[in-house]
Design a protein around this motif. Structure first.
Motif, PDB file in Angstrom:
ATOM      1  N   ASP A  60     -15.285 -10.380   3.525  1.00 54.20           N
ATOM      2  CA  ASP A  60     -16.488 -10.761   4.309  1.00 54.20           C
ATOM      3  C   ASP A  60     -17.562 -11.105   3.558  1.00 54.20           C
ATOM      4  O   ASP A  60     -17.717 -10.821   2.576  1.00 54.20           O
ATOM      5  CB  ASP A  60     -16.827  -9.410   5.393  1.00 54.20           C
ATOM      6  N   ALA A  61     -18.279 -12.347   4.034  1.00 59.80           N
ATOM      7  CA  ALA A  61     -19.454 -12.828   3.361  1.00 59.80           C
ATOM      8  C   ALA A  61     -20.341 -13.526   4.555  1.00 59.80           C
ATOM      9  O   ALA A  61     -19.902 -13.913   5.458  1.00 59.80           O
ATOM     10  CB  ALA A  61     -19.061 -13.652   2.277  1.00 59.80           C
ATOM     11  N   GLU A  94     -21.126 -17.652  -2.936  1.00 58.00           N
ATOM     12  CA  GLU A  94     -20.894 -17.102  -4.289  1.00 58.00           C
ATOM     13  C   GLU A  94     -19.255 -16.811  -4.473  1.00 58.00           C
ATOM     14  O   GLU A  94     -18.477 -16.906  -5.367  1.00 58.00           O
ATOM     15  CB  GLU A  94     -21.551 -15.615  -4.629  1.00 58.00           C
ATOM     16  N   LEU A  95     -18.804 -16.596  -2.976  1.00 58.20           N
ATOM     17  CA  LEU A  95     -17.072 -16.061  -3.176  1.00 58.20           C
ATOM     18  C   LEU A  95     -16.413 -17.300  -3.219  1.00 58.20           C
ATOM     19  O   LEU A  95     -15.244 -17.162  -3.891  1.00 58.20           O
ATOM     20  CB  LEU A  95     -17.081 -15.166  -1.915  1.00 58.20           C
ATOM     21  N   VAL A  96     -16.951 -18.441  -2.476  1.00 57.24           N
ATOM     22  CA  VAL A  96     -16.176 -19.487  -2.692  1.00 57.24           C
ATOM     23  C   VAL A  96     -16.094 -19.997  -3.837  1.00 57.24           C
ATOM     24  O   VAL A  96     -15.087 -20.659  -4.634  1.00 57.24           O
ATOM     25  CB  VAL A  96     -16.940 -20.884  -1.745  1.00 57.24           C
ATOM     26  N   TRP A  97     -17.386 -20.040  -4.741  1.00 59.52           N
ATOM     27  CA  TRP A  97     -17.235 -20.524  -6.103  1.00 59.52           C
ATOM     28  C   TRP A  97     -16.587 -19.519  -6.928  1.00 59.52           C
ATOM     29  O   TRP A  97     -15.749 -19.998  -7.806  1.00 59.52           O
ATOM     30  CB  TRP A  97     -18.718 -20.297  -6.533  1.00 59.52           C
ATOM     31  N   LEU A  98     -16.622 -18.424  -6.814  1.00 60.16           N
ATOM     32  CA  LEU A  98     -15.620 -17.541  -7.377  1.00 60.16           C
ATOM     33  C   LEU A  98     -14.247 -18.138  -7.081  1.00 60.16           C
ATOM     34  O   LEU A  98     -13.399 -18.122  -8.359  1.00 60.16           O
ATOM     35  CB  LEU A  98     -15.774 -16.067  -7.138  1.00 60.16           C
ATOM     36  N   ILE A 141      -8.121 -20.019  -6.614  1.00 62.22           N
ATOM     37  CA  ILE A 141      -7.743 -19.181  -5.344  1.00 62.22           C
ATOM     38  C   ILE A 141      -8.077 -20.168  -3.984  1.00 62.22           C
ATOM     39  O   ILE A 141      -9.428 -20.183  -3.907  1.00 62.22           O
ATOM     40  CB  ILE A 141      -7.792 -17.895  -5.254  1.00 62.22           C
ATOM     41  N   ALA A 142      -7.274 -20.635  -3.233  1.00 59.31           N
ATOM     42  CA  ALA A 142      -7.762 -21.517  -2.075  1.00 59.31           C
ATOM     43  C   ALA A 142      -8.474 -20.562  -0.789  1.00 59.31           C
ATOM     44  O   ALA A 142      -8.032 -19.562  -0.671  1.00 59.31           O
ATOM     45  CB  ALA A 142      -6.692 -22.212  -1.185  1.00 59.31           C
ATOM     46  N   THR A 143      -9.714 -21.214  -0.429  1.00 61.76           N
ATOM     47  CA  THR A 143     -10.498 -20.486   0.553  1.00 61.76           C
ATOM     48  C   THR A 143     -10.359 -21.461   1.955  1.00 61.76           C
ATOM     49  O   THR A 143     -10.855 -20.958   2.854  1.00 61.76           O
ATOM     50  CB  THR A 143     -11.747 -20.326   0.293  1.00 61.76           C
ATOM     51  N   GLY A 144      -9.985 -22.831   1.791  1.00 65.82           N
ATOM     52  CA  GLY A 144     -10.307 -23.674   2.772  1.00 65.82           C
ATOM     53  C   GLY A 144     -11.628 -24.141   3.157  1.00 65.82           C
ATOM     54  O   GLY A 144     -11.794 -25.001   4.018  1.00 65.82           O
ATOM     55  N   VAL A 145     -12.665 -23.747   2.243  1.00 67.92           N
ATOM     56  CA  VAL A 145     -13.859 -23.703   2.685  1.00 67.92           C
ATOM     57  C   VAL A 145     -14.750 -25.007   1.488  1.00 67.92           C
ATOM     58  O   VAL A 145     -14.228 -25.037   0.288  1.00 67.92           O
ATOM     59  CB  VAL A 145     -14.739 -22.750   2.271  1.00 67.92           C
ATOM     60  N   ASP A 146     -15.233 -25.987   2.088  1.00 71.06           N
ATOM     61  CA  ASP A 146     -15.898 -27.112   1.375  1.00 71.06           C
ATOM     62  C   ASP A 146     -17.214 -26.373   0.776  1.00 71.06           C
ATOM     63  O   ASP A 146     -18.223 -26.340   1.611  1.00 71.06           O
ATOM     64  CB  ASP A 146     -16.108 -28.030   2.125  1.00 71.06           C
ATOM     65  N   LEU A 147     -17.506 -26.311  -0.398  1.00 71.93           N
ATOM     66  CA  LEU A 147     -18.604 -25.581  -0.984  1.00 71.93           C
ATOM     67  C   LEU A 147     -19.807 -26.561  -0.551  1.00 71.93           C
ATOM     68  O   LEU A 147     -20.876 -25.980  -0.246  1.00 71.93           O
ATOM     69  CB  LEU A 147     -18.620 -25.312  -2.507  1.00 71.93           C
ATOM     70  N   ALA A 183     -30.737 -17.658  -0.363  1.00 68.57           N
ATOM     71  CA  ALA A 183     -30.745 -16.532  -1.329  1.00 68.57           C
ATOM     72  C   ALA A 183     -29.693 -16.588  -2.289  1.00 68.57           C
ATOM     73  O   ALA A 183     -29.725 -15.897  -3.348  1.00 68.57           O
ATOM     74  CB  ALA A 183     -30.658 -15.154  -0.679  1.00 68.57           C
ATOM     75  N   SER A 184     -28.737 -17.314  -2.024  1.00 71.81           N
ATOM     76  CA  SER A 184     -27.636 -17.439  -3.153  1.00 71.81           C
ATOM     77  C   SER A 184     -27.882 -17.995  -4.447  1.00 71.81           C
ATOM     78  O   SER A 184     -28.708 -19.268  -4.348  1.00 71.81           O
ATOM     79  CB  SER A 184     -26.279 -17.783  -2.392  1.00 71.81           C
ATOM     80  N   ARG A 185     -27.407 -17.646  -5.451  1.00 65.05           N
ATOM     81  CA  ARG A 185     -27.389 -18.389  -6.879  1.00 65.05           C
ATOM     82  C   ARG A 185     -26.575 -19.629  -6.703  1.00 65.05           C
ATOM     83  O   ARG A 185     -27.200 -20.641  -7.331  1.00 65.05           O
ATOM     84  CB  ARG A 185     -26.749 -17.290  -7.954  1.00 65.05           C
ATOM     85  N   VAL A 186     -25.546 -19.550  -6.077  1.00 65.06           N
ATOM     86  CA  VAL A 186     -24.777 -20.868  -6.009  1.00 65.06           C
ATOM     87  C   VAL A 186     -25.658 -21.901  -5.046  1.00 65.06           C
ATOM     88  O   VAL A 186     -25.536 -22.952  -5.543  1.00 65.06           O
ATOM     89  CB  VAL A 186     -23.173 -20.785  -5.381  1.00 65.06           C
TER      90      VAL A 186
END
Lengths: 334, 334
Positions: A261-262, A284-288, A294-300, A319-322
């Motif tokens: 979850d995020a 942050e999780l998509v970037w990780l 590892i695929a997430t299917g999300v476009d950063l 608020a995210s660093r990414v």
């Protein structure tokens, strides 16, 4: 480090619920609908849409039935480029058949009781979530009953959900620490997770509600839970209050979890420490995971756009660093 | 997870150098001296004091000789409570004997060349640091020579440092990625680290300058470096540009590293992405190690006070999640 990672993980975007629920200013239904559509446009396939709780207690979630009905009604926008207009697509609730997800997207909603479940079902919910705690004091203060009483109440909800053919998610809060009791024993978490599984929860989300977990304590907690519930039924839900969430996700991945979850832009805060960080940012999780292959299917990039968009509605930067790094890179033209 | 952790780690506080060097506004010597004293008061035993580089290139480090002389001159304040006054303790440079540290505290300073070393020695330096890169393009752009040329130049510096009896630290930047070249091969990092060790560096700090490393890539990099240089000679220096630094520190701890660089309040930014996050915040690492039961000697509350204090001088709140959470907790009286 495991020698091999799963090819994909699933991210459950909780920004429009767990995130906004912990933001001070309630946002109107139209903004929440637009947020969810943008998240789907960025590639997220599991997007929490709201909570069927009393607006007296949680004014931020008022109108969740309308939010859910609207996102189910319209075909979600696709692709990374989404317009700024918040026009609502006309039409009734579609795809109401039990257990299916609209357009391949799941929109879980929280239901505290049978009344909430009925309202959620009436709005077209295909996945509902109940929420328990691993701390008795937290349970008493948050939902005004003991853990055992909450599980007994959820038995009725779970039965009705099963009858309706909808998917059931269970939350366990305070899996690492409690604002009232301090550290929580892994075995207490395992007991609640096992009970939720026995009630029929398809997925159990383990919430480090106050973000005090670290990779060691999260690992110990998971090792206890995994003796009761298999990894494929678990989700890691870690708050970044003390900056540990990414490390905790990585530790959980090593133990076989593949659902996390995020919240976009790290939406939400900590009701027990107003001003502190909330959910780990989806960016942050998509970037990780991108980095780990590892695929997430999300476009950063689309996700960062969405973080900026909702940040503007809340009057602050993501608020995210990414998001900060991506925006900085865009400004500098790299 | 290793079954046992080291009982203690050493944190190298780089806020007054790597941090302030990447903040836009140069701060006066008196503020930098006071910052260093407060950091020592919070329990840090390795506190970077400055850089003997041209103020034409790095105006933020102008006056480093005076900063170093002043912090060496006065007994550092002790305890968690430090006053707001920035009064400078009078007195000359003490404890100038080679290789010793004043009051048990080490104040490393950066020296780019022999001229810088001589100035640092004149100011009383007991530890000096040279800086190389694992990327040739970065080396050219940052210090205007190839990696090989920089190592040749450091040979003279290292020899003179040895003659003077001071400790020598070596930095390797771009250990995970380079703003110009992208991903950097672990073997390239290992080669530079081995060369710095051969030059006599007592400790080699591995810098993820642009924060693109993740636990997997940092691990691969470290595995290559560890074939050349033992863990006890290495430090992890990770920037939190993409929120990965805590996870990277944890991964490094698993591989045996016990020295980590960090900056109070997450001071500093990324010159290659203005507006992005910089060094991992010292608070985040203290919180991590406290949670893992590993001693740092640092008082988290005093450290957060220091983060707030320097943040006020820079006109902003501390960037660290831990500082925000601790401040929130204080406000709410928990």
């Amino acid at each position: 480090m495991r020698t091999s990672w799963p090819s994909a993980v699933r991210l459950v975007e909780v920004g429009a619920r767990d995130g906004l629920q912990n933001e001070n200013a309630p946002l109107p239904v139209s903004v929440r609908v637009e947020l969810i559509r943008r998240l789907v446009g960025a590639g997220l396939k599991s997007v929490e849409a709201g909570a069927f709780v009393s607006p007296k207690w949680v004014p931020q979630m008022d109108g969740s039935a309308e939010v859910l009905a609207r996102v189910l009604a319209g075909p979600p926008r696709t692709g990374a480029t989404v317009g700024a207009a918040a026009g609502v697509v006309a039409g009734g609730v579609t795809g109401g058949s039990a257990g299916e997800v609209a357009g391949g997207v799941d929109y879980p909603v929280l239901v505290p009781n049978l009344q909430g479940l009925e309202a959620a079902l009436a709005a077209g919910a295909q996945t509902v979530a109940v929420f328990a705690a691993a701390s008795d004091t937290f349970s008493q203060r948050n939902i005004h009953c003991s853990i055992a009483e909450s599980l007994e109440r959820f038995r009725t909800v779970a039965g009705a959900a099963r009858t309706a053919g909808v998917k059931l998610r269970g939350y366990v809060s305070c899996v690492a620490g409690c604002p009232y009791e301090g550290a929580i024993a892994p075995q207490a978490v395992a007991g609640v997770a096992a009970a939720l599984r026995a009630l029929g929860c398809d997925e159990i989300s383990l919430g480090d509600t106050i973000g005090t977990g670290n990779p060691d304590s999260i690992r110990r907690m998971l090792e206890a839970v995994l003796r009761e519930v298999p990894a494929e039924r678990l989700a890691g839900h870690y708050h970044d209050t003390y900056g540990m969430a990414v490390a905790n996700v990585y530790a959980s991945l090593e133990l076989g979890l593949t659902v996390f979850d995020a919240a976009v832009g790290g939406l939400g805060g900590c009701p027990y420490a107003p001003g502190a960080s909330g959910n780990v940012a989806t960016e942050e999780l998509v970037w990780l995971f991108d980095g780990l292959g590892i695929a997430t299917g999300v476009d950063l990039e689309a996700l960062v756009d969405t973080a900026v968009w909702i940040g503007n509605r809340l009057g602050r930067a993501p608020a995210s660093r990414v998001a900060r790094a991506v925006l900085a890179r865009r400004r500098s033209g790299h």
